[in-house]
Design a protein around this motif. Structure first.
Motif, PDB file in Angstrom:
ATOM      1  N   PRO A   1       0.803  -1.272  -0.126  1.00  0.00           N
ATOM      2  CA  PRO A   1      -0.138   0.112  -0.058  1.00  0.00           C
ATOM      3  C   PRO A   1       0.725   1.357  -0.002  1.00  0.00           C
ATOM      4  CG  PRO A   1      -1.104  -1.739   1.426  1.00  0.00           C
ATOM      5  CD  PRO A   1       0.277  -2.085   0.974  1.00  0.00           C
ATOM      6  N   PRO A   2       1.933   1.401   0.796  1.00  0.00           N
ATOM      7  CA  PRO A   2       2.779   2.782   0.949  1.00  0.00           C
ATOM      8  C   PRO A   2       3.272   2.727  -0.573  1.00  0.00           C
ATOM      9  CG  PRO A   2       3.026   1.350   2.757  1.00  0.00           C
ATOM     10  CD  PRO A   2       2.286   0.444   1.904  1.00  0.00           C
ATOM     11  N   ALA A   3       3.967   1.974  -1.185  1.00  0.00           N
ATOM     12  CA  ALA A   3       4.537   1.939  -2.500  1.00  0.00           C
ATOM     13  C   ALA A   3       3.557   2.032  -3.730  1.00  0.00           C
ATOM     14  CB  ALA A   3       5.024   0.547  -2.862  1.00  0.00           C
ATOM     15  N   ALA A   4       2.197   1.611  -3.440  1.00  0.00           N
ATOM     16  CA  ALA A   4       1.217   1.883  -4.418  1.00  0.00           C
ATOM     17  C   ALA A   4       0.928   3.457  -4.349  1.00  0.00           C
ATOM     18  CB  ALA A   4      -0.186   1.038  -3.931  1.00  0.00           C
ATOM     19  N   TRP A   5       0.674   3.991  -3.203  1.00  0.00           N
ATOM     20  CA  TRP A   5       0.414   5.555  -2.758  1.00  0.00           C
ATOM     21  C   TRP A   5       1.516   6.348  -3.321  1.00  0.00           C
ATOM     22  CZ3 TRP A   5      -4.209   7.313  -2.227  1.00  0.00           C
ATOM     23  CH2 TRP A   5      -5.153   6.628  -1.800  1.00  0.00           C
ATOM     24  N   SER A   6       2.802   5.942  -3.146  1.00  0.00           N
ATOM     25  CA  SER A   6       3.891   6.664  -3.636  1.00  0.00           C
ATOM     26  C   SER A   6       3.788   6.582  -5.414  1.00  0.00           C
ATOM     27  CB  SER A   6       5.241   6.091  -3.197  1.00  0.00           C
ATOM     28  OG  SER A   6       6.339   6.453  -3.958  1.00  0.00           O
ATOM     29  N   ALA A   7       3.656   5.509  -5.726  1.00  0.00           N
ATOM     30  CA  ALA A   7       3.605   5.216  -7.330  1.00  0.00           C
ATOM     31  C   ALA A   7       2.400   6.138  -7.939  1.00  0.00           C
ATOM     32  CB  ALA A   7       3.305   4.016  -7.729  1.00  0.00           C
ATOM     33  N   TRP A   8       1.249   6.208  -7.374  1.00  0.00           N
ATOM     34  CA  TRP A   8       0.353   7.000  -7.698  1.00  0.00           C
ATOM     35  C   TRP A   8       0.761   8.600  -7.566  1.00  0.00           C
ATOM     36  CZ3 TRP A   8      -3.278   6.042 -10.998  1.00  0.00           C
ATOM     37  CH2 TRP A   8      -4.186   4.713 -11.032  1.00  0.00           C
ATOM     38  N   ALA A   9       1.127   8.977  -6.516  1.00  0.00           N
ATOM     39  CA  ALA A   9       1.837  10.401  -6.308  1.00  0.00           C
ATOM     40  C   ALA A   9       2.716  10.947  -7.265  1.00  0.00           C
ATOM     41  CB  ALA A   9       2.471  10.476  -4.912  1.00  0.00           C
ATOM     42  N   LEU A  10       3.834   9.634  -7.612  1.00  0.00           N
ATOM     43  CA  LEU A  10       4.699  10.188  -8.643  1.00  0.00           C
ATOM     44  C   LEU A  10       3.977  10.409 -10.021  1.00  0.00           C
ATOM     45  CD1 LEU A  10       7.584   7.853  -7.758  1.00  0.00           C
ATOM     46  CD2 LEU A  10       7.589  10.047  -7.675  1.00  0.00           C
ATOM     47  N   TRP A  11       3.138   9.484 -10.395  1.00  0.00           N
ATOM     48  CA  TRP A  11       2.474   9.538 -11.612  1.00  0.00           C
ATOM     49  C   TRP A  11       1.661  11.010 -11.670  1.00  0.00           C
ATOM     50  CZ3 TRP A  11      -3.023  10.110 -12.593  1.00  0.00           C
ATOM     51  CH2 TRP A  11      -3.307   9.894 -14.024  1.00  0.00           C
ATOM     52  N   GLY A  12       0.831  11.039 -10.775  1.00  0.00           N
ATOM     53  CA  GLY A  12       0.367  12.590 -10.683  1.00  0.00           C
ATOM     54  C   GLY A  12       1.182  13.652 -10.763  1.00  0.00           C
ATOM     55  N   LEU A  13       2.415  13.593 -10.121  1.00  0.00           N
ATOM     56  CA  LEU A  13       3.298  14.691 -10.429  1.00  0.00           C
ATOM     57  C   LEU A  13       3.868  14.939 -11.792  1.00  0.00           C
ATOM     58  CD1 LEU A  13       5.265  14.503  -7.064  1.00  0.00           C
ATOM     59  CD2 LEU A  13       3.636  16.258  -7.435  1.00  0.00           C
ATOM     60  N   ARG A  14       3.913  13.522 -12.233  1.00  0.00           N
ATOM     61  CA  ARG A  14       4.586  13.558 -13.676  1.00  0.00           C
ATOM     62  C   ARG A  14       3.569  14.118 -14.630  1.00  0.00           C
ATOM     63  NH1 ARG A  14       6.862   8.737 -12.097  1.00  0.00           N
ATOM     64  NH2 ARG A  14       5.311   7.624 -12.746  1.00  0.00           N
ATOM     65  N   ARG A  15       2.380  13.905 -14.426  1.00  0.00           N
ATOM     66  CA  ARG A  15       1.186  14.463 -15.126  1.00  0.00           C
ATOM     67  C   ARG A  15       1.224  15.801 -15.134  1.00  0.00           C
ATOM     68  NH1 ARG A  15      -0.288  11.636 -19.625  1.00  0.00           N
ATOM     69  NH2 ARG A  15      -0.676   9.402 -19.092  1.00  0.00           N
ATOM     70  N   LEU A  16       1.364  16.282 -13.838  1.00  0.00           N
ATOM     71  CA  LEU A  16       1.084  17.938 -13.638  1.00  0.00           C
ATOM     72  C   LEU A  16       2.256  18.540 -14.130  1.00  0.00           C
ATOM     73  CD1 LEU A  16      -0.316  20.199 -12.308  1.00  0.00           C
ATOM     74  CD2 LEU A  16       0.865  19.634  -9.941  1.00  0.00           C
ATOM     75  N   ALA A  17       3.480  18.056 -14.061  1.00  0.00           N
ATOM     76  CA  ALA A  17       4.623  18.733 -14.650  1.00  0.00           C
ATOM     77  C   ALA A  17       4.608  18.648 -16.087  1.00  0.00           C
ATOM     78  CB  ALA A  17       6.001  17.958 -14.333  1.00  0.00           C
ATOM     79  N   GLY A  18       4.100  17.511 -16.877  1.00  0.00           N
ATOM     80  CA  GLY A  18       3.834  17.491 -18.173  1.00  0.00           C
ATOM     81  C   GLY A  18       2.864  18.333 -18.594  1.00  0.00           C
ATOM     82  N   GLY A  19       1.753  18.705 -17.835  1.00  0.00           N
ATOM     83  CA  GLY A  19       0.566  19.510 -18.428  1.00  0.00           C
ATOM     84  C   GLY A  19       1.145  20.878 -18.191  1.00  0.00           C
TER      85      GLY A  19
END
Length: 343
Positions: free
Chosen positions: A8-26
């Motif tokens: 679960p912690p790794a999953a949340w971290s993966a989703w957070a990184l995914w969101g940050l990458r999407r935000l930076a790309g946007g």
């Protein structure tokens, strides 16, 4: 813990990184779009100050042109104008439209829902047509497959203006089933939605059909047939889920195509969307309105791209696991070598 599964912690971290990458790309996409619009507007021949005053036909005096140039900062160096332009966008200040003498945010609030509705309905109809075409072409023999492929290719290269004109002549003028221009009713949306949907449905149908053909040869399809699965059940519960993945990945690009196609379709069917406003804005060098339309279109594309990624992960969770495994292997080359040696 099985390989490919995250705690679960790794999953949340993966989703957070995914969101940050999407935000930076946007943010990067929006910056690039704003920069391109800024440069393109200034490359158009003519004086921007004169365009603000109504164009050459306004017969504005030299004093009025000079005043406007000073008021809007057009007398400053280009780099200073660019910095001020980005600073205002960063604080959400889109300014007032030169052509409509109205805040850009107000115009977008009035016209953007029409364009987004047209694009969203067009994407839904395109997917429906693509699924029907994939089913018919893979279940009805070689003739059906060849005919569907020919129709799909033809649809994908059909210009919106020509298709819209033909639909008006046939279904509005000759048959009288629907109105020729938008009248605010559901019937008034039929022809515009079909016009934007058909070209997108063409290449989606080819993509989904190819995916279904590949899936039919797979082990899970053979296992489903051995269990007595019907053709409809096999297509709907197994083949389509596999075949839809490439189409979902294309949906974000398709949405961008639908928004760009709306510029023509809104003019043909007199829909009050941002497409018609964009034509007026470009003609009159209305930089605030052009910038606002370009930015909201780019933002819509970024959001749809993220949604398509989420849907793809939901349809096939292996997509997310494969991505995370790939990043982990890139971060740990020693682990990759150990895995290779173990094999």
């Amino acid at each position: 813990m099985r390989r490919g599964h995250l705690t679960p912690p790794a999953a949340w971290s993966a989703w957070a990184l995914w969101g940050l990458r999407r935000l930076a790309g946007g943010i990067g996409v929006l910056w690039a779009v704003a920069t391109i619009v800024f440069v393109a507007i200034r490359l158009i021949p003519g004086d921007p100050a004169l365009a603000i005053l109504g164009g050459p036909g306004s017969q504005a005096s030299a004093e009025a042109v000079a005043h406007v140039r000073q008021e809007y900062g057009l007398d400053r160096p280009v780099l200073v104008q660019y910095a001020v332009f980005l600073g205002r966008l960063a604080t959400g200040q889109l300014g007032d439209s030169y052509a409509f003498r109205t805040p850009v945010a107000t115009l977008l609030g009035q016209q953007l829902p029409v364009t987004l509705t047209l694009a969203a309905l067009g994407l839904v109809v395109a997917w429906a047509l693509a699924i029907v075409a994939a089913w018919w072409s893979t279940q009805r023999g070689r003739f059906a497959a060849g005919l569907t492929s020919a129709l799909s290719v033809t649809a994908s290269v059909t210009p919106h203006f020509w298709l819209g004109s033909v639909l008006i002549v046939v279904f509005a003028s000759a048959l009288g089933w629907v109105p020729a221009v938008s009248d605010g009713t559901v019937r008034g949306w039929v022809l515009p939605v079909v016009t934007v949907a058909v070209p997108v449905a063409g290449y989606l149908a080819e993509t989904v059909r190819d995916g279904v053909v590949d899936a039919q040869r797979s082990a899970f399809a053979l296992a489903a047939r051995s269990r007595g699965e019907t053709r409809a059940g096999l297509f709907g519960r197994h083949l389509l889920r596999h075949a839809a993945l490439p189409g979902i990945a294309l949906s974000a690009w398709a949405f961008g195509s639908l928004v760009s196609g709306a510029v023509v379709v809104e003019s043909v069917f007199a829909l009050p969307g941002i497409g018609r406003a964009l034509v007026t804005a470009v003609t009159q060098r209305d930089m605030p309105l052009v910038t606002g339309i370009a930015l909201v279109s780019a933002a819509a594309y970024v959001v749809v791209l993220a949604v398509a990624d989420l849907v793809e992960r939901a349809v096939d969770p292996r997509t997310a696991r494969t991505t995370e495994d790939g990043r982990a292997r890139r971060r740990s080359p020693g682990a990759t070598s150990a895995e290779a040696g173990a094999r």
